[in-house]
Design an enzyme around this catalytic site. Structure first.
Site, mmCIF file in Angstrom:
data_model
loop_
_atom_site.group_PDB
_atom_site.id
_atom_site.type_symbol
_atom_site.label_atom_id
_atom_site.label_comp_id
_atom_site.label_asym_id
_atom_site.label_seq_id
_atom_site.Cartn_x
_atom_site.Cartn_y
_atom_site.Cartn_z
ATOM 1 N N SER A 33 0.860 -1.168 0.000
ATOM 2 C CA SER A 33 0.000 0.000 0.000
ATOM 3 C C SER A 33 0.901 1.223 0.000
ATOM 4 O O SER A 33 2.024 1.171 0.511
ATOM 5 C CB SER A 33 -0.923 0.030 1.228
ATOM 6 O OG SER A 33 -1.640 1.259 1.293
ATOM 7 N N ARG A 34 0.416 2.322 -0.575
ATOM 8 C CA ARG A 34 1.208 3.548 -0.556
ATOM 9 C C ARG A 34 1.437 4.049 0.863
ATOM 10 O O ARG A 34 2.405 4.747 1.140
ATOM 11 C CB ARG A 34 0.510 4.640 -1.376
ATOM 12 C CG ARG A 34 0.473 4.371 -2.871
ATOM 13 C CD ARG A 34 -0.338 5.435 -3.584
ATOM 14 N NE ARG A 34 -1.726 5.431 -3.130
ATOM 15 C CZ ARG A 34 -2.629 6.327 -3.519
ATOM 16 N NH1 ARG A 34 -2.278 7.300 -4.358
ATOM 17 N NH2 ARG A 34 -3.872 6.257 -3.075
ATOM 18 N N HIS A 76 -4.315 0.041 -13.251
ATOM 19 C CA HIS A 76 -3.950 -1.335 -13.619
ATOM 20 C C HIS A 76 -2.822 -1.374 -14.646
ATOM 21 O O HIS A 76 -1.853 -2.118 -14.491
ATOM 22 C CB HIS A 76 -5.159 -2.076 -14.203
ATOM 23 C CG HIS A 76 -6.158 -2.504 -13.191
ATOM 24 N ND1 HIS A 76 -7.255 -3.284 -13.514
ATOM 25 C CD2 HIS A 76 -6.243 -2.292 -11.862
ATOM 26 C CE1 HIS A 76 -7.968 -3.507 -12.435
ATOM 27 N NE2 HIS A 76 -7.380 -2.913 -11.415
ATOM 28 N N LYS A 94 -10.168 -7.749 -13.132
ATOM 29 C CA LYS A 94 -11.000 -7.299 -14.250
ATOM 30 C C LYS A 94 -11.549 -5.897 -13.954
ATOM 31 O O LYS A 94 -11.750 -5.549 -12.782
ATOM 32 C CB LYS A 94 -12.132 -8.292 -14.503
ATOM 33 C CG LYS A 94 -13.037 -8.572 -13.290
ATOM 34 C CD LYS A 94 -14.053 -7.481 -13.064
ATOM 35 C CE LYS A 94 -14.769 -7.607 -11.765
ATOM 36 N NZ LYS A 94 -15.484 -6.367 -11.378
ATOM 37 N N ASP A 179 -17.492 -2.508 -13.590
ATOM 38 C CA ASP A 179 -17.497 -3.315 -12.373
ATOM 39 C C ASP A 179 -18.357 -4.566 -12.493
ATOM 40 O O ASP A 179 -17.938 -5.657 -12.094
ATOM 41 C CB ASP A 179 -17.975 -2.466 -11.195
ATOM 42 C CG ASP A 179 -17.686 -3.114 -9.858
ATOM 43 O OD1 ASP A 179 -16.557 -3.618 -9.664
ATOM 44 O OD2 ASP A 179 -18.586 -3.132 -8.998
#
Length: 321
Positions: A33-34, A76, A94, A179
């Site tokens: 994670s950032r 992505h 996806k 989504d």
């Protein structure tokens, strides 16, 4: 042992982690994670051995073999491209990328690096979908298909309250088509191939994302209607209608109850004994590919076709105004 790093800390990554823990030969090595504190907390939550906020360092690490990319859709492509160029296998959620051209670039880079690239389209590897494929032969010539997925997002209430959230933010690659509609399009391409042409229209919500939509896909001998929504809910099943029989599918993303209704009035029921939401089949397939047990090209071609149809739907929606 295939050692995974995860990028993304949403609920889908927790489901992925659960699947990894149930598949022999794979393990969670690192959670990224950032935010360092978030990375540490999430690693503990999903059972990863380590955590990091240093993405370049993660991709350079010899302790990681593969990367699972489940960040916002808009990131992505860049993250997956960096990973394959670093020599890591990549399983990307996806829709893998926002355009077919981006995914083609990823596939080319993966081949050049000698690594596996796979879209995490769970329906393609679901045992219920496999049974649907088998039963199509019982239907005769297929003429009509209705593929549906409507599930109201709890985060839609935030949109109604005037907030911006990633899954309803076009700048982040959000929207109902990306989504949920992607499951309908993925199944369409999986079962029938890429259509010749597409008509579509959508309902837009605050912020500009699509909240629901419908598309008609035309083939030489059949038509398919797909519908999707993240602002409404429906339990209406999907159907595939052939000249000898109709197949009723209870839940398109994970078929578990199938009904074959023949023209002579007889019916046959099929129950698939599997969890409703399970990422283990896609994890096993990916691990097999990474171990040299097959070629990812057919999977990548299906992803490319799906992305092309998604682009055609967006173009048709724009044209419809």
């Amino acid at each position: 042992m295939l050692r995974f790093a995860t990028i993304g800390t949403s609920w889908i990554t927790t489901r992925f982690a659960d699947a990894v823990h149930r598949v022999p030969g794979v393990e969670l090595a690192v959670a990224y994670s950032r935010d360092t504190a978030r990375a540490e907390a999430f690693a503990s939550e999903i059972g990863a051995a380590a955590w990091t906020a240093d993405l370049p360092g993660l991709l350079a690490s010899d302790d990681v073999d593969a990367v699972y990319v489940a960040s916002p859709n808009s990131t992505h492509y860049e993250q997956a491209l960096a990973a394959v160029r670093a020599g890591k296998h990549v399983l990307v959620e996806k829709p893998a990328t926002r355009t077919a051209a981006e995914f083609a670039t990823l596939a080319s880079a993966a081949r050049a690096s000698g690594v596996v690239l796979l879209e995490a389209m769970r329906t393609a590897y679901d045992p219920g979908t496999a049974r649907v494929r088998e039963l199509l032969a019982e239907l005769g010539t297929v003429r009509l298909a209705s593929l549906r997925y409507s599930q109201r997002s709890s985060r839609y209430d935030l949109v109604l309250a005037g907030e911006r959230v990633n899954i309803f933010d076009p700048a982040m690659g959000g929207g109902a088509l990306s989504d949920l509609g992607v499951y309908c399009v993925g199944a369409l391409v999986d079962l029938f191939g890429e259509p010749q042409r597409v008509l579509a229209a959508a309902v837009t919500v605050a912020g500009g994302a699509d909240g629901a939509g419908t598309a008609i896909a035309a083939y030489p001998e059949m038509l398919a209607e797909i519908s999707w929504s993240k602002i409404m809910a429906s339990d209406v099943p999907s159907e595939v209608q052939g000249e000898r029989a109709t197949l009723v599918i209870d839940h398109l993303p994970a078929p578990r109850e199938l009904t074959l209704r023949r023209l002579d009035g007889t019916e046959e029921q099929f129950t698939i004994d599997a969890p409703r939401f399970d990422l283990a089949p896609e994890v096993r397939h990916f691990a097999d590919l990474c171990a040299g047990g097959g070629d990812a090209t057919p999977d990548q071609e299906r992803t490319l076709a799906t992305l092309r149809v998604l682009e055609a739907i967006r173009t048709a929606v724009a044209a419809a105004g």
